[in-house]
Design an enzyme around this catalytic site. Structure first.
Site, PDB file in Angstrom:
ATOM      1  N   LYS A  87      45.108  37.578  29.039  1.00  0.00           N
ATOM      2  CA  LYS A  87      43.817  37.316  29.696  1.00  0.00           C
ATOM      3  C   LYS A  87      42.870  38.462  29.340  1.00  0.00           C
ATOM      4  O   LYS A  87      43.172  39.641  29.581  1.00  0.00           O
ATOM      5  CB  LYS A  87      44.040  37.235  31.197  1.00  0.00           C
ATOM      6  CG  LYS A  87      43.044  36.374  31.933  1.00  0.00           C
ATOM      7  CD  LYS A  87      43.521  36.198  33.366  1.00  0.00           C
ATOM      8  CE  LYS A  87      42.551  35.402  34.193  1.00  0.00           C
ATOM      9  NZ  LYS A  87      42.903  35.456  35.613  1.00  0.00           N
TER      10      LYS A  87
HETATM   11  O1  G3P Z   1      41.367  33.046  38.691  1.00  0.00           O
HETATM   12  C1  G3P Z   1      40.305  33.811  39.151  1.00  0.00           C
HETATM   13  C2  G3P Z   1      40.382  33.915  40.618  1.00  0.00           C
HETATM   14  O2  G3P Z   1      41.459  34.705  40.985  1.00  0.00           O
HETATM   15  C3  G3P Z   1      39.162  34.359  41.304  1.00  0.00           C
HETATM   16  O3  G3P Z   1      39.211  33.743  42.518  1.00  0.00           O
HETATM   17  O4  G3P Z   1      38.704  33.420  44.873  1.00  0.00           O
HETATM   18  O5  G3P Z   1      38.739  35.746  43.879  1.00  0.00           O
HETATM   19  O6  G3P Z   1      36.898  34.172  43.329  1.00  0.00           O
HETATM   20  P1  G3P Z   1      38.340  34.308  43.720  1.00  0.00           P
END
Ligand code: G3P
Length: 218
Positions: A87
């Protein structure tokens, strides 16, 4: 559409995997930190564990932001197992590294994508996946799923092989909208995947079926 679990928590990953609906896992430095996994050796060992337990792709994120550093880290991560996907952040050095990884046969997931232009250049560089963060766009009063629609349309115009991996998916409506729009993958917390199962009318209906059966059969 593939379901990825967006967590580094093995117990939660296995709970979804046990249902037979899990296609992979995505992690990021915040999710690793949340599980208290620190130090290079422990981090690499945890990725190796996830790669063994889950048959699908496991996204493992680099910390470096310079080209040489991203290459060094990414090559090390890719060596862990065939199902590790490196990633890489959506920055200039990241795009350059994605091109190099592509030439070396290392698969990549370009993360922190917030525009269709970013997705396009990542795909041109040869990313295996692009990760648009739809929940974070919603957080600033945008419409995250619109970005999914745009990217899916652009990739299909040119038959691009890069998969659209909808990330920052926060609820079941996001999942259904991404499915309607043709996203290849959604990654979300396991609890959100499990919520797809629930509906109050199912509970009421089942209760009634069982009560009617009991009336006659005891
Ligand atoms: O895959 C990306 C993710 O982990 C971000 O999610 O909920 O932190 O915006 P969030």
């Amino acid at each position: 559409m593939k379901f990825f679990a967006d967590t580094a928590n093995l117990a939660q990953i296995l709970e979804v995997h046990a249902l037979g609906v899990l296609d992979g896992v995505t992690t990021n430095p915040s999710l690793m930190a949340k599980e208290g996994i620190k130090g290079e050796e422990n981090i690499l060992a945890h990725y190796a564990l996830l790669a063994r337990e889950v048959p699908g792709d496991i996204s493992a994120e680099v910390i470096s932001t310079d080209y040489e550093g991203i290459l060094r880290e990414g090559r090390k991560l890719a060596k862990i197992a065939d199902n590790i996907v490196v990633k890489v952040p959506m920055i200039k050095e990241g795009i350059k590294a994605i091109s190099t990884f592509k030439n070396e046969g290392i698969r990549t997931n370009c993360t922190l994508i917030f525009s269709a232009g970013q997705a396009l250049i990542a795909a041109k560089a040869g990313a295996s996946y692009v990760s648009p963060f739809i929940g974070r766009i919603d957080d600033i009063s945008g419409e995250g799923v619109q970005l999914i629609a745009q990217i899916v349309n652009i990739f299909s115009n040119f038959g691009m092989e890069t998969e659209v991996l909808a990330a920052s998916v926060r609820h079941t409506l996001h999942i259904v909208q991404c499915a309607e729009l043709g996203a290849d993958v959604v990654t979300c917390p396991p609890s959100v995947i499990l919520q797809l199962i629930n509906h109050p009318l199912t509970d009421i209906g089942l209760e009634k079926f069982l009560a009617d059966h009991k009336k006659l059969n005891g």
